[in-house]
Design an enzyme around this catalytic site. Sequence first.
Site, PDB file in Angstrom:
ATOM      1  CB  SER A 124      42.875  54.285  45.660  1.00 34.38           C
ATOM      2  OG  SER A 124      43.040  54.292  47.047  1.00 34.38           O
ATOM      3  CE1 TYR A 154      42.419  48.581  45.203  1.00 36.34           C
ATOM      4  CE2 TYR A 154      43.197  49.957  47.015  1.00 36.34           C
ATOM      5  CZ  TYR A 154      42.315  49.736  45.975  1.00 36.34           C
ATOM      6  OH  TYR A 154      41.341  50.658  45.694  1.00 36.34           O
ATOM      7  CE  LYS A 158      42.130  50.703  42.209  1.00 38.22           C
ATOM      8  NZ  LYS A 158      41.035  50.587  41.259  1.00 38.22           N
TER       9      LYS A 158
HETATM   10  P1  NAD Z   1      33.351  46.777  44.895  1.00 36.29           P
HETATM   11  O1  NAD Z   1      34.125  45.505  45.090  1.00 36.29           O
HETATM   12  O2  NAD Z   1      32.092  46.928  45.620  1.00 36.29           O
HETATM   13  O3  NAD Z   1      33.098  47.011  43.350  1.00 36.29           O
HETATM   14  C1  NAD Z   1      33.956  46.535  42.343  1.00 36.29           C
HETATM   15  C2  NAD Z   1      33.116  45.751  41.345  1.00 36.29           C
HETATM   16  O4  NAD Z   1      33.936  45.288  40.297  1.00 36.29           O
HETATM   17  C3  NAD Z   1      32.466  44.536  41.964  1.00 36.29           C
HETATM   18  O5  NAD Z   1      31.093  44.545  41.654  1.00 36.29           O
HETATM   19  C4  NAD Z   1      33.182  43.363  41.323  1.00 36.29           C
HETATM   20  O6  NAD Z   1      32.325  42.240  41.172  1.00 36.29           O
HETATM   21  C5  NAD Z   1      33.597  43.955  40.003  1.00 36.29           C
HETATM   22  N1  NAD Z   1      34.782  43.324  39.414  1.00 36.29           N
HETATM   23  C6  NAD Z   1      35.959  43.043  40.002  1.00 36.29           C
HETATM   24  N2  NAD Z   1      36.779  42.471  39.120  1.00 36.29           N
HETATM   25  C7  NAD Z   1      36.115  42.384  37.946  1.00 36.29           C
HETATM   26  C8  NAD Z   1      36.427  41.878  36.664  1.00 36.29           C
HETATM   27  N3  NAD Z   1      37.615  41.314  36.413  1.00 36.29           N
HETATM   28  N4  NAD Z   1      35.498  41.950  35.683  1.00 36.29           N
HETATM   29  C9  NAD Z   1      34.290  42.491  35.925  1.00 36.29           C
HETATM   30  N5  NAD Z   1      33.941  42.976  37.121  1.00 36.29           N
HETATM   31  C10 NAD Z   1      34.848  42.927  38.122  1.00 36.29           C
HETATM   32  O7  NAD Z   1      34.341  47.951  45.245  1.00 36.29           O
HETATM   33  P2  NAD Z   1      34.074  49.525  45.375  1.00 36.29           P
HETATM   34  O8  NAD Z   1      34.326  49.907  46.769  1.00 36.29           O
HETATM   35  O9  NAD Z   1      32.799  49.880  44.745  1.00 36.29           O
HETATM   36  O10 NAD Z   1      35.262  50.066  44.517  1.00 36.29           O
HETATM   37  C11 NAD Z   1      35.128  50.452  43.173  1.00 36.29           C
HETATM   38  C12 NAD Z   1      36.436  50.981  42.653  1.00 36.29           C
HETATM   39  O11 NAD Z   1      36.856  52.068  43.474  1.00 36.29           O
HETATM   40  C13 NAD Z   1      37.563  49.968  42.705  1.00 36.29           C
HETATM   41  O12 NAD Z   1      38.360  50.136  41.568  1.00 36.29           O
HETATM   42  C14 NAD Z   1      38.336  50.355  43.941  1.00 36.29           C
HETATM   43  O13 NAD Z   1      39.680  49.994  43.858  1.00 36.29           O
HETATM   44  C15 NAD Z   1      38.173  51.862  43.929  1.00 36.29           C
HETATM   45  N6  NAD Z   1      38.316  52.461  45.261  1.00 36.29           N
HETATM   46  C16 NAD Z   1      37.529  52.060  46.288  1.00 36.29           C
HETATM   47  C17 NAD Z   1      37.699  52.636  47.543  1.00 36.29           C
HETATM   48  C18 NAD Z   1      36.844  52.188  48.704  1.00 36.29           C
HETATM   49  O14 NAD Z   1      37.198  52.491  49.827  1.00 36.29           O
HETATM   50  N7  NAD Z   1      35.725  51.524  48.503  1.00 36.29           N
HETATM   51  C19 NAD Z   1      38.648  53.625  47.738  1.00 36.29           C
HETATM   52  C20 NAD Z   1      39.419  54.023  46.667  1.00 36.29           C
HETATM   53  C21 NAD Z   1      39.245  53.434  45.429  1.00 36.29           C
END
Ligand code: NAD
Length: 675
Positions: A124, A154, A158
């Site tokens: 991120s 958080y 990362k």
């Molecule tokens: P999200 O919460 O919709 O998706 C994450 C998924 O991981 C969820 O379905 C959750 O159930 C699953 N999960 C969490 N912990 C788990 C575990 N221990 N075992 C199995 N499954 C698990 O979030 P997102 O927005 O789709 O984000 C996806 C990735 O992108 C994340 O790593 C997040 O940090 C990163 N990210 C997101 C953003 C954003 O703004 N959405 C920005 C930068 C980075």
Amino acid sequence: MYILVTGGAGYIGSHTVVELINHGYKVVIADNLYNSSFDAVARIEFIVKQHVPFFNVDIRDKEQLSKIFETYEISSVIHFAALKAVGESTKIPLKYYDNNVNGTIKLLEVMDQYNVKNIVFSSSATVYGDVTRFGDNSMIPIPEHCPNDPTNPYGKTKYVIENILHDVYNSDNKWKTAILRYFNPIGAHPSGLIGEDPLGIPQNLLPYLAQVAIGRRDKLSIFGNDYNSHDGTPIRDYIHVIDLAKGHIAALEYLHNLQNDQGLFREWNLGSGKGSTVFDVYHAFCKVVGRELPHEVVGRRDGDVLDLTANPKRANEELKWKTHLTIDDACKDLWKWTVDNPSGYNIDNYSWKALSANDLSNRSHTIKVDDTFKVSIMNLGATIQNVTYKDAPVALGFVTEQEYKNQSFYIGATVGRYANRISEAEKLKLSVNENGNTLHGGKFGFDKKDFLGPVVKRNKKENSTTLEFYLLDPHLENGFPGDLGTLVKYTIASGSIEIEYESELLGKADETFLNLTNHSYWNISTGSSIDGTKIKMATNKALEVDSKSLLPTGKIVDREVTGFAKGSAGIDTCFVLEQQSVQSVDTRSNELQTVLEATHPDSKVKLVVQTTEPSFQLYTADHLDVPGKFGPRGGFCVESGRYIDAINQESWKKSVILPKGETYGSKTKYAFESV
Ligand code: NAD
Ligand code: UDP
């Protein structure tokens, strides 16, 4: 070889899975559904029209994780699974470190054990921290070499994971590691089927604004307008989630294109390179919605900074990737997702349960419309499994999957590709399952297939819920030509079930033939037999059939039915509605016509059957025999559809022949009332 996508049921993961499959990859999803719903997976499958293996596992559970690597040959992992709420991470940091960092360590250990050393990691822009700390704008737009200094737990998870991945690569440079640092992902899939579905109060700008627009929140708070930007609000680099998803494919391909023994650890920013203010985004979304949305400027939010815009040059040049979609596109797609799914994946009155352990391909979906009407439908055969009217079951059905698999009566099932009989089936090279005929689609018909979906949507105004199931039946399945795509849409309202079929020939043949129906056994009596049911028919015209072969002679004869009196002869007759054309392959433009009304004096329940179809088979199930469950005359079927064996009758043929480019369709409605 499969790509394992951890967190594939989540927001970015689900869109990436769709793009991967669209690019020809095979995918396995691992997600513990902590922040997502299996409905997202069902909808992914619906979009890509294929089954996607799913494992409900926590990535911290090495044993469960190993099972995936045992079952599927994994070439690479795209690792999304993480907790991601900045604010929450400051309150429960240990949970964040455990889930994100410990989870990644476990994943890497299992990958190492199975010699899978390609990983694309969701990082991120938060790892950069407050880049305005450099004072001179030297780090805006932000390049990958910008020093990291995350400001919350958080972001620190990362940062730690990136470092772990780097150390792993240093220890064994066979690892190929792509670190993708996302900026602000927004938008949804243009189909409106998948999107972001935040739990509780949304923390991010657009999800919050979407909930204001749909009436779930009063107004948007704009966190400060005293920043040094053109309108005083902070600047971010918003990126459409589809573009972001494609960035993963570009990174994956980059890794795959490296020499076998050439490892890599490299970071790429995924952003557009263009900054937009909060007001820019606000106005873009209001334009799509068509009105000004309530908002109020309040004080700055803790931890917010003026500008987080990516320098995406490295990804543009090395990955040959850049954003194509605009903020306007994202707003449009987000608004479609919001309007189509005002409460996200969560639907009032809808619940599902698995029908077999460890496999969610066949689930039972229940809609409780109100206190008087409840319907369950399952994926296997898109079968009507259970209908309860005023606390009494009015359709035959079983509880377990095995019970369905043990019987051959098509109870509640969608019958396809060809309901009823086709004579001389061998000549047509079809699967023969009854005296030289193909009956109800052959040996491995629709009733034996797990349909994809359902996509469940609620229409609050009409107090109805729709469930859409999809089946792609391959070329020459049971001998039928062409890949056939079939949508079965149930609309469940108070006391009624409407079924709509829509099929298209997708390839491998210029034309095919089909005839779809539902094979529910209704029983509106108070006992286990339909005896005593009174029937009012809209027609007494019936196809004459040969008494032995049960095939039509071509003649239409009179046949009077007024009920199923105890001891009366059984009925298995195709009635015809002569005013309905037998030339049309799509009958949905016809009015739904009442064809039969059934009432029972004991229960005082009435069933009204309506259809757009030219005929229906009325069948009193005199041979029904499911020991301990249902016996002869335990139910009656009203199977709307095309004339029996129409494919072999010149004058009826047109109604069952589907040429490429045309659509097959029909509608039938079953409605219950008290009399
Ligand atoms: P999200 O919460 O919709 O998706 C994450 C998924 O991981 C969820 O379905 C959750 O159930 C699953 N999960 C969490 N912990 C788990 C575990 N221990 N075992 C199995 N499954 C698990 O979030 P997102 O927005 O789709 O984000 C996806 C990735 O992108 C994340 O790593 C997040 O940090 C990163 N990210 C997101 C953003 C954003 O703004 N959405 C920005 C930068 C980075
Ligand atoms: N924002 C806002 N009101 C909200 C949510 C966000 O004004 O309800 C602003 C926030 O101050 C930031 C921008 O919108 O400038 C993007 O915030 P978001 O939380 O979506 O992403 P971030 O960039 O913080 O990761």
